[in-house]
Design an enzyme around this catalytic site. Structure first.
Site, PDB file in Angstrom:
ATOM      1  N   HIS A 177       0.859  -1.192   0.000  1.00  0.00           N
ATOM      2  CA  HIS A 177       0.000   0.000   0.000  1.00  0.00           C
ATOM      3  C   HIS A 177       0.892   1.237   0.000  1.00  0.00           C
ATOM      4  CE1 HIS A 177      -3.264  -2.716   1.868  1.00  0.00           C
ATOM      5  NE2 HIS A 177      -3.497  -2.561   0.578  1.00  0.00           N
ATOM      6  N   GLU A 180       1.962   3.724   3.061  1.00  0.00           N
ATOM      7  CA  GLU A 180       2.518   3.149   4.288  1.00  0.00           C
ATOM      8  C   GLU A 180       4.044   3.177   4.231  1.00  0.00           C
ATOM      9  OE1 GLU A 180       0.527  -0.650   4.512  1.00  0.00           O
ATOM     10  OE2 GLU A 180      -1.457   0.280   4.491  1.00  0.00           O
ATOM     11  N   ARG A 235      -3.163   4.969  -1.963  1.00  0.00           N
ATOM     12  CA  ARG A 235      -3.061   3.614  -1.412  1.00  0.00           C
ATOM     13  C   ARG A 235      -2.853   2.535  -2.490  1.00  0.00           C
ATOM     14  NH1 ARG A 235      -5.387   0.102   2.740  1.00  0.00           N
ATOM     15  NH2 ARG A 235      -6.410  -1.696   1.798  1.00  0.00           N
ATOM     16  N   HIS A 305       3.091  -3.880   6.718  1.00  0.00           N
ATOM     17  CA  HIS A 305       2.133  -2.797   6.496  1.00  0.00           C
ATOM     18  C   HIS A 305       2.269  -1.790   7.637  1.00  0.00           C
ATOM     19  CE1 HIS A 305      -0.622  -5.072   3.597  1.00  0.00           C
ATOM     20  NE2 HIS A 305       0.209  -6.007   4.011  1.00  0.00           N
ATOM     21  N   GLU A 379       1.722  -5.093  11.075  1.00  0.00           N
ATOM     22  CA  GLU A 379       1.226  -3.719  10.966  1.00  0.00           C
ATOM     23  C   GLU A 379       2.118  -2.908  11.904  1.00  0.00           C
ATOM     24  OE1 GLU A 379      -1.092  -2.323   9.119  1.00  0.00           O
ATOM     25  OE2 GLU A 379      -2.272  -4.019   8.350  1.00  0.00           O
TER      26      GLU A 379
END
Length: 418
Positions: A177, A180, A235, A305, A379
């Site tokens: 993405h 990020e 994104r 991510h 994440e």
């Protein structure tokens, strides 16, 4: 000639100007207490344009879930009135988005010409860096072009490890993405530290003597470039969609695993658009082809991510747990414990569907169902104060703690997989 020059000037003027968020755009955080309040948040999208930061899309909103979204200054007053009218608690995480975008570059440039691991690097710098790393460590690092993007940018994988013989491998990707940015920063850090510490750090030396790492520093290259040059909040990738003026596919909804199970991912204008078909995107196809061709050696898949501080496991497309879930859970528990030893950063871990929300077409689930039985999605920092705009001053600490976690996972894979 004069007419030609005038046309050039006009066309340059009409070219897309970079998006600036100068209307004091804000990021709200709301936590619906029940389904009624969740419905109120969902209904806001009927009259107001919201950019969801967490969860990824409207249909994922549920009771007792933290919901972060970006909204214009003008619409923010309406949002506040609606939330207050329904006695819903909220906070404003970011009061001026453009100001935060500019403030994220809070580390001074280091020595000219030297690649900085404490700063965010654009695509051109990353390409140059891949060349330098191969040149500096030819016995340890090689660069493989696995394909190209829709805008004909190369997709490079760096292979790290000794070149002789077949051995276990881990595939890692960053930047699926575009917005990020901390994710590609970690992949660069990992390559740098792995090469630098070989022969000095006992654990890393053992890993590189016995394993290979395949690192894709930027998965979504076109989107990443767009996030630098045009729209920091972009994104998706940059593919054109048939019968739509909306651009891009969410590459992490484009894998051939329960691809069409969510009807909410079939709209081209959505940030979670799955694409016209599984593996329709050149980026997805390049990665899946590479992994399939190395399936005998790849024993783990790790994707990075941001944000939320989570370590996620399969599955996302079903609440059913994979057969070796207890094994994965054990690895995740220790990996997050190890991560926290550096700066006491706390991560939550568990399956995607139970820890955050159901997803379809994700790389994590695809890799697991392909036969790679140890798949993990990080994440990275933070929990929302900065969201996608984590300042450069937090890059090194984020990378150092994540490195500890990844090294533990790699040690586990070396010891416990066949």
């Amino acid at each position: 000639m004069r007419f030609f020059l005038l046309a050039v000037v006009i066309s340059a003027t009409l070219a897309i100007a970079p998006v600036r968020f100068d209307r004091r755009e804000k990021v709200f955080r709301v936590k619906p207490q029940d389904e009624k309040q969740a419905r109120i948040v969902k209904d806001l999208t009927q009259t107001t344009e919201l950019d969801f930061w967490y969860p990824d899309a409207t249909h994922d909103i549920a009771a007792n879930m933290t919901v972060d979204f970006r909204v214009s200054e003008k619409e923010s007053h309406t949002i506040q009135s609606t939330l207050e009218q329904h006695k819903m608690h909220y906070e404003i995480l970011i009061h001026d988005l453009q100001e935060e975008i500019e403030k994220q570059f809070d580390v001074k440039d280091e020595i000219a010409g030297r690649h900085s691991y404490a700063k965010y690097n654009d695509w051109d710098k990353i390409v140059s860096w891949t060349e330098k790393m191969v040149g500096k460590h030819p016995e340890m690092i090689s660069r493989i072009k696995i394909g190209s993007t829709v805008e004909d940018n190369p997709l490079y994988v760096l292979k790290i490890g000794k070149k002789d013989g077949e051995r276990k491998a881990i595939f890692m990707d960053c930047g699926i993405h575009a917005r990020e940015w901390i994710s590609p920063a970690f992949c660069q850090w990992f390559v740098y530290q792995a090469a630098k510490s070989y022969g000095k750090n006992k654990i890393m030396t053992k890993l590189l003597d016995r394993m290979n790492f395949y690192i894709l520093p930027v998965f979504n290259v076109d989107g990443y470039i767009w996030s630098w040059k045009q729209n920091r909040m972009w994104r998706k990738n940059r593919s054109k969609n048939q019968n739509s003026t909306c651009i891009g596919t969410d590459l992490n909804r484009n894998f051939d695993v329960s691809w069409d199970s969510s009807p909410n991912t079939n709209k081209p204008c959505s940030d979670v658009y799955r694409g016209p078909a599984p593996e329709s995107e050149k980026e997805t196809k390049a990665v899946t082809n590479f992994i399939r061709s190395h399936l005998n050696s790849i024993k783990a898949y790790i994707t990075f991510h941001s944000y939320s501080q989570l370590l996620l496991l399969p599955y996302g497309y079903t609440s059913k747990l994979p057969p070796n879930y207890q094994d994965l859970l054990k690895v995740a528990r220790i990996a997050t414990d190890v991560l926290s030893t550096r700066y006491e950063t706390r991560y939550i871990y568990g399956s995607i569907a139970s820890t955050i929300y159901p997803t379809s077409g994700s790389s994590l689930d695809w890799a697991y169902d392909l036969g790679i039985k140890h798949t993990f999605a990080f994440e990275l920092r933070d929990k929302g104060k900065f969201g996608f705009l984590l300042p450069e001053s937090r890059i090194k600490t984020t990378c150092k703690e994540t490195m500890l976690s990844v090294k533990f996972i790699a040690k586990y894979i070396l010891k416990h997989t066949s």
